[in-house]
Design an enzyme around this catalytic site. Structure first.
Site, PDB file in Angstrom:
ATOM      1  CE  LYS A 155     118.775  28.831  28.135  1.00 36.82           C
ATOM      2  NZ  LYS A 155     119.491  27.701  28.387  1.00 36.82           N
ATOM      3  CE1 TYR A 192     124.037  30.157  29.496  1.00 35.45           C
ATOM      4  CE2 TYR A 192     123.361  31.327  27.392  1.00 35.45           C
ATOM      5  CZ  TYR A 192     122.982  30.601  28.378  1.00 35.45           C
ATOM      6  OH  TYR A 192     121.641  30.265  28.565  1.00 35.45           O
ATOM      7  CB  THR A 208     122.484  21.440  32.367  1.00 34.18           C
ATOM      8  OG1 THR A 208     122.547  22.225  33.298  1.00 34.18           O
ATOM      9  CG2 THR A 208     122.598  21.825  30.786  1.00 34.18           C
ATOM     10  NE  ARG A 248     117.016  23.932  31.824  1.00 33.54           N
ATOM     11  CZ  ARG A 248     118.048  24.381  32.010  1.00 33.54           C
ATOM     12  NH1 ARG A 248     118.751  23.462  33.184  1.00 33.54           N
ATOM     13  NH2 ARG A 248     118.575  25.401  31.728  1.00 33.54           N
ATOM     14  CG  ASN A 284     118.189  24.214  28.361  1.00 27.52           C
ATOM     15  OD1 ASN A 284     118.122  25.559  28.054  1.00 27.52           O
ATOM     16  ND2 ASN A 284     119.196  23.634  29.020  1.00 27.52           N
ATOM     17  CG  HIS A 324     119.745  31.435  32.595  1.00 25.36           C
ATOM     18  ND1 HIS A 324     120.961  30.726  32.368  1.00 25.36           N
ATOM     19  CD2 HIS A 324     119.953  32.537  33.504  1.00 25.36           C
ATOM     20  CE1 HIS A 324     121.920  31.378  33.378  1.00 25.36           C
ATOM     21  NE2 HIS A 324     121.293  32.483  33.855  1.00 25.36           N
ATOM     22  CD  GLU A 371     123.393  34.581  35.318  1.00 28.39           C
ATOM     23  OE1 GLU A 371     122.300  34.152  35.828  1.00 28.39           O
ATOM     24  OE2 GLU A 371     124.192  33.589  34.945  1.00 28.39           O
TER      25      GLU A 371
HETATM   26  P1  IDP Z   1     122.418  25.622  32.828  1.00 21.89           P
HETATM   27  O1  IDP Z   1     121.674  26.621  31.957  1.00 21.89           O
HETATM   28  O2  IDP Z   1     121.543  24.360  33.415  1.00 21.89           O
HETATM   29  O3  IDP Z   1     122.986  26.640  33.838  1.00 21.89           O
HETATM   30  P2  IDP Z   1     125.031  25.511  31.747  1.00 21.89           P
HETATM   31  O4  IDP Z   1     126.028  24.439  32.104  1.00 21.89           O
HETATM   32  O5  IDP Z   1     125.198  26.875  32.407  1.00 21.89           O
HETATM   33  O6  IDP Z   1     123.585  24.902  32.042  1.00 21.89           O
HETATM   34  O7  IDP Z   1     125.072  25.699  30.011  1.00 21.89           O
HETATM   35  C1  IDP Z   1     124.302  26.762  29.796  1.00 21.89           C
HETATM   36  C2  IDP Z   1     123.383  26.292  28.510  1.00 21.89           C
HETATM   37  O8  IDP Z   1     124.335  25.860  27.448  1.00 21.89           O
HETATM   38  C3  IDP Z   1     122.570  25.126  28.791  1.00 21.89           C
HETATM   39  O9  IDP Z   1     121.255  25.720  29.357  1.00 21.89           O
HETATM   40  C4  IDP Z   1     122.217  24.740  27.474  1.00 21.89           C
HETATM   41  O10 IDP Z   1     121.318  25.604  26.627  1.00 21.89           O
HETATM   42  C5  IDP Z   1     123.683  24.943  26.854  1.00 21.89           C
HETATM   43  N1  IDP Z   1     124.199  23.744  26.897  1.00 21.89           N
HETATM   44  C6  IDP Z   1     124.923  23.081  28.075  1.00 21.89           C
HETATM   45  N2  IDP Z   1     125.367  21.956  27.494  1.00 21.89           N
HETATM   46  C7  IDP Z   1     125.253  21.660  26.399  1.00 21.89           C
HETATM   47  C8  IDP Z   1     125.705  20.763  25.379  1.00 21.89           C
HETATM   48  O11 IDP Z   1     126.292  19.633  25.572  1.00 21.89           O
HETATM   49  N3  IDP Z   1     125.301  20.892  24.014  1.00 21.89           N
HETATM   50  C9  IDP Z   1     124.312  22.096  23.591  1.00 21.89           C
HETATM   51  N4  IDP Z   1     124.083  22.944  24.477  1.00 21.89           N
HETATM   52  C10 IDP Z   1     124.646  22.857  25.784  1.00 21.89           C
HETATM   53 MG    MG Z   2     124.600  28.011  33.885  1.00 18.93          MG
END
Ligand code: IDP
Ligand code: MG
Length: 163
Positions: free
Chosen positions: A20, A60, A102, A113, A123, A126, A137
């Site tokens: 990212k 997303y 996450t 991470r 973070n 992806h 994707e």
């Molecule tokens: P992942 O990246 O581990 O698959 P997902 O739940 O798919 O996690 O969420 C996608 C992305 O959205 C996360 O990697 C993060 O960048 C962002 N994200 C997820 N939860 C939060 C949050 O509570 N606050 C801000 N950003 C979030």
């Molecule tokens: Mg995800």
């Protein structure tokens, strides 16, 4: 032609991994690539892009209703993103394990991470969370014909044997 995400459960399985914008700005692209290479996975797609907002929203789409969605799209679509496709046995599940949770504060030390970040909103990486996500994707980011390289690694037999 080979299915975009390969065949689940075989050495041809593929996943979509993206560094990212924060990971790119922080100079972590090489570290990410190194971990997948050293594990024994094969790089079959790689490009740097600034994804459009539409593209990012599609990527997303399952998070559209989350309160952080707009911030997430702002963050991701500013780019640059280094998009990759990695191939190998169990790469989807292993990729997620290598990346960590996450929320980086829940990520085990030694995961990507867990080693490189501390905020859920920044973070750095992806990874596809299932075979279905990988298909979607890879199609979205690398759908154009010819963008993935089908190649046989010399020495692959030193990585690929269950005997
Ligand atoms: P992942 O990246 O581990 O698959 P997902 O739940 O798919 O996690 O969420 C996608 C992305 O959205 C996360 O990697 C993060 O960048 C962002 N994200 C997820 N939860 C939060 C949050 O509570 N606050 C801000 N950003 C979030
Ligand atoms: Mg995800």
């Amino acid at each position: 032609a080979k299915p975009l995400a390969g065949v689940k459960g075989t050495f041809s399985e593929r996943t979509f991994i993206a560094v990212k914008p924060d990971g790119v700005h922080r100079g972590l692209v090489g570290k990410v690539i190194q971990r997948f290479e050293e594990r024994g996975y094969k790089l079959v797609g790689l490009k740097q892009v600034v994804p459009s907002r539409d593209m990012t929203e599609e990527h997303y789409a399952d998070l559209k209703k989350k309160p952080f969605f707009k911030g997430l799209v702002d963050y991701m679509s500013q780019g640059p993103v280094v998009a990759m496709v990695w191939e190998g046995k169990d790469v989807i599940r292993q990729g997620r394990a290598m990346i960590g949770a996450t929320n980086p504060l829940e990520s085990a030390p030694g995961t990507i991470r867990g080693q490189y970040c501390i905020s859920v909103g920044r973070n750095i990486i992806h990874g596809s969370d299932s075979f279905e996500s990988a298909e979607k994707e890879i199609g979205l980011w690398f759908g154009k014909a010819g963008e993935l390289v089908d190649w046989t690694q010399s020495g692959a037999e030193w990585v690929q044997s269950d005997n």
